[in-house]
Design a protein around this motif. Structure first.
Motif, PDB file in Angstrom:
ATOM      1  N   VAL A   1      73.801  94.190  28.959  1.00  0.00           N
ATOM      2  CA  VAL A   1      72.522  95.372  28.746  1.00  0.00           C
ATOM      3  C   VAL A   1      73.976  94.683  26.770  1.00  0.00           C
ATOM      4  N   THR A   2      72.869  94.790  25.962  1.00  0.00           N
ATOM      5  CA  THR A   2      73.122  94.959  24.395  1.00  0.00           C
ATOM      6  C   THR A   2      73.019  96.510  24.106  1.00  0.00           C
ATOM      7  N   ASP A   3      73.457  96.170  22.760  1.00  0.00           N
ATOM      8  CA  ASP A   3      72.784  97.980  21.968  1.00  0.00           C
ATOM      9  C   ASP A   3      71.591  98.331  22.155  1.00  0.00           C
ATOM     10  N   LYS A   4      70.301  98.096  21.884  1.00  0.00           N
ATOM     11  CA  LYS A   4      69.729  98.045  21.875  1.00  0.00           C
ATOM     12  C   LYS A   4      69.001  98.140  23.376  1.00  0.00           C
ATOM     13  N   THR A   5      69.385  98.564  24.012  1.00  0.00           N
ATOM     14  CA  THR A   5      68.915  98.562  25.588  1.00  0.00           C
ATOM     15  C   THR A   5      69.298 100.060  26.112  1.00  0.00           C
ATOM     16  N   ASP A   6      67.800 101.010  26.066  1.00  0.00           N
ATOM     17  CA  ASP A   6      67.937 101.711  26.887  1.00  0.00           C
ATOM     18  C   ASP A   6      67.622 101.492  28.520  1.00  0.00           C
ATOM     19  N   ALA A   7      66.448 103.225  28.736  1.00  0.00           N
ATOM     20  CA  ALA A   7      66.509 103.528  29.946  1.00  0.00           C
ATOM     21  C   ALA A   7      64.870 102.761  30.079  1.00  0.00           C
ATOM     22  N   ASN A   8      64.245 102.318  29.608  1.00  0.00           N
ATOM     23  CA  ASN A   8      62.848 101.180  29.581  1.00  0.00           C
ATOM     24  C   ASN A   8      63.367 100.798  29.830  1.00  0.00           C
ATOM     25  N   ASP A   9      64.593  99.679  29.571  1.00  0.00           N
ATOM     26  CA  ASP A   9      64.768  98.375  30.148  1.00  0.00           C
ATOM     27  C   ASP A   9      65.156  98.710  31.190  1.00  0.00           C
ATOM     28  N   ILE A  10      65.624  98.864  32.468  1.00  0.00           N
ATOM     29  CA  ILE A  10      65.963  99.077  33.694  1.00  0.00           C
ATOM     30  C   ILE A  10      65.468 100.035  34.048  1.00  0.00           C
ATOM     31  N   GLU A  11      64.677 100.223  35.530  1.00  0.00           N
ATOM     32  CA  GLU A  11      63.734 100.467  35.932  1.00  0.00           C
ATOM     33  C   GLU A  11      65.145 101.589  36.349  1.00  0.00           C
ATOM     34  N   ASP A  12      66.092 101.105  37.074  1.00  0.00           N
ATOM     35  CA  ASP A  12      66.062 102.538  38.173  1.00  0.00           C
ATOM     36  C   ASP A  12      67.700 103.910  36.508  1.00  0.00           C
ATOM     37  N   TRP A  13      67.491 103.237  36.378  1.00  0.00           N
ATOM     38  CA  TRP A  13      67.999 104.231  35.098  1.00  0.00           C
ATOM     39  C   TRP A  13      66.854 105.342  34.577  1.00  0.00           C
ATOM     40  N   ASP A  14      67.482 106.534  35.426  1.00  0.00           N
ATOM     41  CA  ASP A  14      66.595 107.817  35.529  1.00  0.00           C
ATOM     42  C   ASP A  14      67.919 109.169  34.957  1.00  0.00           C
ATOM     43  N   SER A  15      67.944 110.326  34.429  1.00  0.00           N
ATOM     44  CA  SER A  15      68.854 111.419  34.816  1.00  0.00           C
ATOM     45  C   SER A  15      69.759 111.292  34.951  1.00  0.00           C
ATOM     46  N   LEU A  16      69.370 111.009  36.688  1.00  0.00           N
ATOM     47  CA  LEU A  16      70.964 111.153  37.532  1.00  0.00           C
ATOM     48  C   LEU A  16      71.457 110.145  37.690  1.00  0.00           C
ATOM     49  N   GLU A  17      71.467 109.097  37.267  1.00  0.00           N
ATOM     50  CA  GLU A  17      72.375 107.580  36.592  1.00  0.00           C
ATOM     51  C   GLU A  17      72.640 107.507  35.439  1.00  0.00           C
TER      52      GLU A  17
END
Lengths: 136, 87
Positions: free
Chosen positions: B25-41
């Motif tokens: 990950v980088t400083d700018k990585t957000d939930a749009n960049d990781i497919e499984d990054w939802d509210s639970l994760e």
């Protein structure tokens, strides 16, 4: 049905209930899930695999963890988030399963609790264990 | 612990939560960049960070986090606050 709030739960809060596994449950689960594996439907086949009789579906007995959190701990306000289950011993029709859950962790800012749970049969043998995360 | 070390630890937490040993990950990585990054994760990530860094978040702390960089900055702030409390 219980209705613990997050604040009412403490590390150590424990709930228990019992349920007898019936052949009707096995048939209903077979029909619902489509899992027709003979281990669960044919006693002779199950015996040929080294079991005493038809083995109750692991996912059937683990469905009692849904009951544990949805009805008892915390009950009405439960949102099931994660569950990890280990299947340790076989369950057979007629077994009386005692399910126990205990709160082991609370995370305030998301109102999540972690519950350690286990199911044991009428002889006190743990048939499966689980770690369950629920939100409130 | 400096920002770089905290960032590396946060990256390890991401790898563990998303079960991806290659994830960077980088400083700018957000939930749009990781497919499984939802509210639970997101909850799983933050709870793992609380445990790893021995800090406590509040709802206000985490409700507007936009990306990894903001999360790392929050961790640094919470570690510093904890240090102040211990003085």
């Amino acid at each position: 049905m219980n209705s613990y709030s997050y604040e009412e739960l403490s590390v150590g809060t424990t709930e228990t209930f019992e349920v007898e596994v019936t052949d009707e449950m096995l048939r209903a689960f077979c029909e619902m899930s489509g899992d027709v594996n003979p281990l669960h439907t044919d006693a002779d086949f199950a015996k040929s695999r080294g079991f005493d009789s038809k083995v109750v579906y692991g996912m059937l007995t683990s469905s009692f963890y849904s009951t544990l959190v949805g009805v008892y701990l915390p009950g009405e306000r439960c949102i099931l988030q994660e569950i990890s289950i280990k299947f340790r011993k076989p369950v057979y029709v007629g077994d009386v399963i005692r399910v126990t859950g205990r709160v082991i962790e609370k995370t305030d800012f998301v109102k999540r609790v972690v519950i350690k749970a286990f199911a044991e049969n009428q002889t006190g043998v743990k048939v499966n264990t689980a770690t369950i995360s629920v939100g409130l | 612990m400096n920002r770089e070390k905290i960032f590396l630890t946060v990256n390890e937490i991401f790898r563990e939560i998303f079960d991806d040993p290659e994830l960077s990950v980088t400083d700018k990585t957000d939930a749009n960049d990781i497919e499984d990054w939802d509210s639970l994760e997101q909850i799983n990530l933050l709870v793992a960070m609380e445990k790893k860094f021995l800090i406590k978040f509040s709802v206000d702390d985490v409700e507007n986090l936009q990306n990894v960089g903001e999360t790392v900055d929050l961790i640094i702030r919470k570690i510093e606050e904890k240090g102040d409390e211990q003085l």
